[in-house]
Design a protein around this motif. Structure first.
Motif, short mmCIF file in Angstrom:
data_model
loop_
_atom_site.label_atom_id
_atom_site.label_comp_id
_atom_site.label_asym_id
_atom_site.label_seq_id
_atom_site.Cartn_x
_atom_site.Cartn_y
_atom_site.Cartn_z
N ASP A 13 0.70 -1.24 0.00
CA ASP A 13 0.03 0.08 -0.17
C ASP A 13 0.94 1.23 -0.10
OD1 ASP A 13 -2.31 -1.84 -0.02
OD2 ASP A 13 -2.71 -1.49 2.18
N LEU A 14 1.97 1.29 0.89
CA LEU A 14 2.74 2.41 0.86
C LEU A 14 3.49 2.67 -0.75
CD1 LEU A 14 4.42 4.61 2.20
CD2 LEU A 14 6.14 2.85 2.77
N ASP A 15 3.92 1.48 -1.13
CA ASP A 15 4.37 1.74 -2.53
C ASP A 15 3.49 2.26 -3.60
OD1 ASP A 15 7.11 0.66 -1.96
OD2 ASP A 15 6.52 -1.15 -2.42
N GLU A 16 2.22 1.98 -3.52
CA GLU A 16 1.13 2.35 -4.33
C GLU A 16 1.00 3.88 -4.10
OE1 GLU A 16 -3.35 1.22 -5.74
OE2 GLU A 16 -2.39 0.10 -4.46
N SER A 17 0.85 4.23 -2.86
CA SER A 17 0.73 5.64 -2.59
C SER A 17 1.80 6.66 -2.68
CB SER A 17 0.35 5.83 -0.91
OG SER A 17 -0.70 5.12 -0.75
N LEU A 18 3.25 5.97 -2.50
CA LEU A 18 4.41 6.81 -3.02
C LEU A 18 4.35 7.01 -4.58
CD1 LEU A 18 6.75 5.36 -0.40
CD2 LEU A 18 5.93 7.68 -0.37
N SER A 19 4.05 6.15 -5.15
CA SER A 19 4.09 6.02 -6.79
C SER A 19 3.30 7.11 -7.47
CB SER A 19 3.58 4.73 -7.42
OG SER A 19 1.93 4.71 -7.38
N SER A 20 2.31 7.79 -6.81
CA SER A 20 1.84 8.88 -7.20
C SER A 20 2.17 10.43 -6.69
CB SER A 20 0.37 8.89 -6.95
OG SER A 20 -0.09 8.71 -5.91
N LEU A 21 3.13 10.37 -5.72
CA LEU A 21 3.75 11.60 -4.96
C LEU A 21 4.94 11.92 -5.53
CD1 LEU A 21 2.57 10.82 -1.41
CD2 LEU A 21 1.39 12.35 -2.78
N THR A 22 5.32 13.17 -5.77
CA THR A 22 6.77 13.64 -6.08
C THR A 22 7.26 14.50 -5.05
OG1 THR A 22 5.64 15.17 -7.67
CG2 THR A 22 6.25 13.23 -8.64
N GLU A 23 6.27 15.05 -4.07
CA GLU A 23 6.83 16.28 -3.53
C GLU A 23 7.50 15.60 -2.33
OE1 GLU A 23 7.44 19.48 -1.03
OE2 GLU A 23 5.89 17.87 -0.48
N THR A 24 8.45 15.98 -1.76
CA THR A 24 9.46 15.75 -0.72
C THR A 24 8.79 15.62 0.59
OG1 THR A 24 11.52 16.26 -1.88
CG2 THR A 24 11.61 15.59 0.17
N ASP A 25 8.31 16.67 1.08
CA ASP A 25 7.61 16.70 2.29
C ASP A 25 6.30 15.67 2.33
OD1 ASP A 25 9.59 18.50 3.23
OD2 ASP A 25 8.08 20.21 2.97
N GLU A 26 5.69 15.58 1.16
CA GLU A 26 4.39 14.74 1.28
C GLU A 26 4.96 13.04 1.50
OE1 GLU A 26 2.29 15.54 -2.19
OE2 GLU A 26 1.16 17.31 -1.33
N ARG A 27 5.63 12.85 0.79
CA ARG A 27 6.31 11.58 0.88
C ARG A 27 7.19 11.35 2.26
NH1 ARG A 27 7.72 9.02 -4.05
NH2 ARG A 27 9.43 7.88 -3.06
N LYS A 28 7.74 12.33 2.60
CA LYS A 28 8.16 11.92 3.94
C LYS A 28 7.15 11.84 5.08
CE LYS A 28 11.54 14.09 7.56
NZ LYS A 28 12.32 15.30 7.79
N THR A 29 6.17 12.57 5.02
CA THR A 29 5.03 12.37 6.06
C THR A 29 4.41 10.93 5.92
OG1 THR A 29 4.53 14.71 5.78
CG2 THR A 29 2.59 13.31 6.54
N LEU A 30 4.13 10.55 4.69
CA LEU A 30 3.69 9.14 4.49
C LEU A 30 4.38 8.12 4.96
CD1 LEU A 30 1.10 8.06 3.16
CD2 LEU A 30 2.20 7.75 1.01
N ILE A 31 5.71 8.33 4.69
CA ILE A 31 6.71 7.37 5.16
C ILE A 31 6.58 7.24 6.77
CG2 ILE A 31 9.16 6.49 5.17
CD1 ILE A 31 9.29 7.55 2.49
N ASN A 32 6.88 8.47 7.34
CA ASN A 32 6.71 8.52 8.85
C ASN A 32 5.46 7.99 9.39
OD1 ASN A 32 9.13 9.72 9.75
ND2 ASN A 32 8.46 11.60 9.04
N LYS A 33 4.32 8.05 8.81
CA LYS A 33 3.19 7.45 9.20
C LYS A 33 3.08 5.75 9.10
CE LYS A 33 -0.02 11.51 8.33
NZ LYS A 33 -1.38 11.57 7.72
N HIS A 34 3.82 5.42 8.11
CA HIS A 34 3.96 4.10 7.94
C HIS A 34 4.94 3.49 8.98
CE1 HIS A 34 4.72 0.30 5.58
NE2 HIS A 34 5.95 0.16 6.03
N ILE A 35 6.00 4.09 9.23
CA ILE A 35 6.88 3.62 10.19
C ILE A 35 6.35 3.49 11.75
CG2 ILE A 35 9.21 4.31 11.63
CD1 ILE A 35 10.29 5.28 8.91
N GLU A 36 5.52 4.48 11.79
CA GLU A 36 4.69 4.68 13.28
C GLU A 36 3.78 3.41 13.30
OE1 GLU A 36 2.25 7.70 15.90
OE2 GLU A 36 2.69 8.06 13.80
#
Length: 705
Positions: A13-36
């Motif tokens: 699911d994370l891979d699919e969500s990241l595939s449509s994001l290019t903005e660095t801060d948005e990607r970082k927020t999504l990855i942090n939520k996944h790690i948490e």
């Protein structure tokens, strides 16, 4: 605790969500939520390493609950035969340079074998040394962790949190940016919550225990008339020797790198196959993803194919240095259709599972295709990793081709390919490009696990990751370096019968061909006239010689010459490393004097019993009154005192002195290693010829080495 299926679904699911994001801060927020999420609500604990596992590059076994606690781990699930696993190593090296162990990041190789031979820790050790892996490696020989984490292919990265929790996975190669992004964010996240620890690990590098040797994991060897070209892959250089093993040239600095230039400054990275055309050596510079050209006249190295970047182009068609390629492993020369000269360089492109060509001049190819000089383009293979035979060359599937040789017989007219990952030998017709099986594997094109060690015909024969092929052209006999079976095998091209001619299936370095004599040989070549096979015995870091007529096996010493000094006489200018002037000896007129030799080694050196120790008389014409009746040159037998020749002293009217000059070519090795050198020793012996009858009837030349 969550199930592994749930965690893997979250990663997808994370891979699919990241595939449509290019903005660095948005990607970082999504990855942090996944790690948490995976560190709390969806927590899955990585199983602890078994106490039965064997480890490399550390002084003690590591545990997730002990030394690895407080670290972000990158687990690299790999098998050392896999070209894709080799391709990700530069990414891991770069990650280790960015994040040290004390920064809180640990790269850890988890070896999960494909082939039976790869289950042995000793063989994994050789791979760790060949690939210069400096992070810890654990041997999961039965792939227990692989199955528990539902790993599907090599390589796979699993990123683990400081408490041993599964965080993320990346499957296959080509994910450097995602790897660095995730690790960077994970380290920052866990530092913020105070879970990163800065302690070191008990690293103990295997390469620091590697014994001295003149060669280091030689991958290929090429016969060139009166010399041999050795790809000294672990030392990142080429070594050219004569047939006695005396080094004639060393090409390359000996350090891993990429640089064009003269023989001393040019650099390579794990060079493999070579081929010679006139005064040029073409080199598959594998880890640099290039083909290099060595000009033996100008003594210069240049790049002819590749950009140095690993590519995934499976079609090609660009001019040499504009064409990106992937892990060229072996080379051979041939003729384009209708040509009378060798104008095509065939390339076993292991990285894309194909055979490519490089045009040495303008050519007309199959179906009338015209390629200008220096074009590099695909010939055979779709790029899919398969064991697929097909009448249409570009629909066939190869699997990491690692050896290639061409038949000059008009009836055979084929390329032979050592297709390592399918454990087969394949043929490519040079009449129409059709791809067929010769021996090994099976008929299912998707089965890359049909390996073994069975003599027989066609697919009844079984091989295990063969890396090299050579041809006895006159006999229609193909020789195979069956690398993971530690054997040399022979195929009768008329009957397709494959039989073992050297090795017993176990790795070793024993004395005769009925025992364990080889260790993953990577290449071989043939002196067809003498029926001599030269073998790159890769993991033994040696060159072996097999006489096909007698089945005798021997080791070829690699002899580096000391820097010579010059000895001048009135009639001779002689190049020698050592000069010895013997005390004057009185001899009787009209007598016969025996010339004896005694070799005396110092404590640190020993005579190389396998090398040809020789001597010769230099000044036969400048000694009136002396007649050599026992020969003017010959071989020495060991280091015992021995008579090598005799001199007849003629009767003269007046007493006079005569000087004999003899040159000895001697090979010695260090007592505690295989490092050998050649010494040219010039010995002068003055004879004072008198009428006395009490003079000596022999002369002993004492040579201290």
């Amino acid at each position: 605790m969550a199930a592994i299926d749930e965690v893997l679904a979250d990663c997808a699911d994370l891979d699919e969500s990241l595939s449509s994001l290019t903005e660095t801060d948005e990607r970082k927020t999504l990855i942090n939520k996944h790690i948490e999420k995976l560190s709390n609500r969806r927590y899955y604990q990585i199983p602890e390493f078994s106490k039965e596992f064997e480890w490399l590059n550390v002084s003690e076994p590591l545990l997730l609950s002990n030394q690895l606690k407080g670290k972000v781990l990158v687990l690299d699930f790999f098998t050392y035969c896999c070209i894709n696993c080799m391709h990700v190593l530069p990414d891991l090296h770069e990650l280790e340079r960015k994040f040290t162990i004390t920064d809180g990041v640990v790269v850890l190789g988890v070896h999960s074998a494909k082939f039976l031979n790869e289950k042995l820790t000793a063989n994994i050790l050789s791979a760790v040394l060949r690939y210069d892996i400096t992070h810890p490696v654990v041997n999961d020989s039965e792939a227990s962790l692989w199955h528990k984490l539902q790993i599907m292919c090599w390589p796979t990265f699993v990123i683990v949190g400081p408490q041993g929790q599964f965080l993320y996975n990346l499957v296959g190669e080509g994910h450097k940016d995602q790897l660095f992004e995730f690790v960077d964010i994970a380290v920052e996240y866990f530092k913020t919550v105070g879970e990163i620890k800065s302690h070191d690990l008990p690293i103990s590098l295997e390469k620091n225990r590697l014994p001295d040797s003149p060669l280091k994991f030689p991958g290929k060897i090429e016969f060139n008339g009166d010399s041999l070209i050795i790809s000294d892959s672990g030392n990142h250089r080429l070594v050219i020797i004569d047939l006695n093993g005396v080094v004639q040239e060393v090409i390359g600095s000996g350090s891993r790198g990429y640089k064009d230039g003269d023989f001393n400054t040019a650099s390579f990275s794990s060079p493999q196959g070579t081929v010679v055309k006139d005064n040029v050596i073409y080199v598959a510079d594998t880890d640099n993803h290039t083909v290099r050209k060595v000009d033996l006249i100008s003594r210069n190295v240049t790049t002819v194919i590749g950009t140095r970047q690993q590519g995934d182009d499976k079609v090609g068609g660009k001019i040499g240095t504009q064409q990106i390629i992937s892990s060229p492993w072996d080379l051979t020369l041939g003729k384009s259709p209708g040509s009378t000269v060798e104008d095509v360089l065939y390339i076993a492109m292991a990285g894309t599972h194909q055979i490519w060509i490089y045009c040495l001049q303008d050519i007309t190819w199959y179906k009338g295709l015209k390629y200008p000089a220096f074009t590099c383009v695909r010939f055979v293979g779709s790029g899919a990793e398969e064991n697929r035979n097909n009448s249409y060359p570009q629909k066939a599937g190869l699997a990491q081709p690692s050896g290639v040789v061409i038949s000059h017989d008009e009836e055979v007219n084929s390329l032979f390919i050592a297709d390592s990952e399918s454990s087969t030998i394949r043929t490519i017709s040079l009449k129409d490009g059709a791809v067929k099986n010769l021996v090994g594997g099976e008929r299912d094109p998707n089965n890359l696990f049909a390996f073994g060690d069975v003599d027989g015909k066609g697919v009844e024969a079984k091989l295990q990751h063969p890396l090299g092929v050579a041809l006895l052209q006159d006999k229609q006999q193909l020789l195979i370096a069956d690398s993971y079976n530690h054997k040399i095998k022979s195929v009768d091209l008329k009957t397709k019968m494959c039989t073992t001619i050297l090795g017993n299936g176990s790795h070793g370095n024993q004395g005769d061909n009925s025992t364990s004599v080889l260790n993953e040989p990577g290449g071989l070549c043939v002196d067809g006239k003498k029926e001599i096979v030269y073998i790159a015995d890769t993991n033994n870091s040696e060159i072996k010689i097999l006489d096909l007529k007698t089945s005798k096996l021997s080791k070829l010493p690699i002899i580096f010459r000391d820097e010579p000094v010059s000895r001048l006489s009135s009639e001779h200018s002689i190049e020698a490393d050592v000069t010895i002037e013997q005390p004057v000896v009185f001899v009787h007129q009209d007598s016969t004097v025996a010339i004896e030799v005694e070799l005396i080694c110092n404590r640190k050196e020993k005579l190389n019993e396998e090398a040809p120790q020789s001597w010769k008389v230099l000044n036969t014409e400048g000694n009136p009154g002396l007649q050599f009746i026992g020969g003017l040159k010959g071989k020495l037998v060991g280091n015992k005192k021995q008579t090598i020749t005799k001199v007849k002293v003629e009767k003269r009217d007046n007493n006079e002195k005569q000087t004999i000059m003899m040159l000895f070519q001697l090979f010695t090795c260090l007592v505690d290693s295989d490092v050998c050198t050649m010494k040219r020793v010039l010995v002068t012996q003055t004879l004072d010829i008198t009428a006395s009858t009490t003079n000596t009837d022999h002369v002993t030349l004492a040579i201290k080495l």
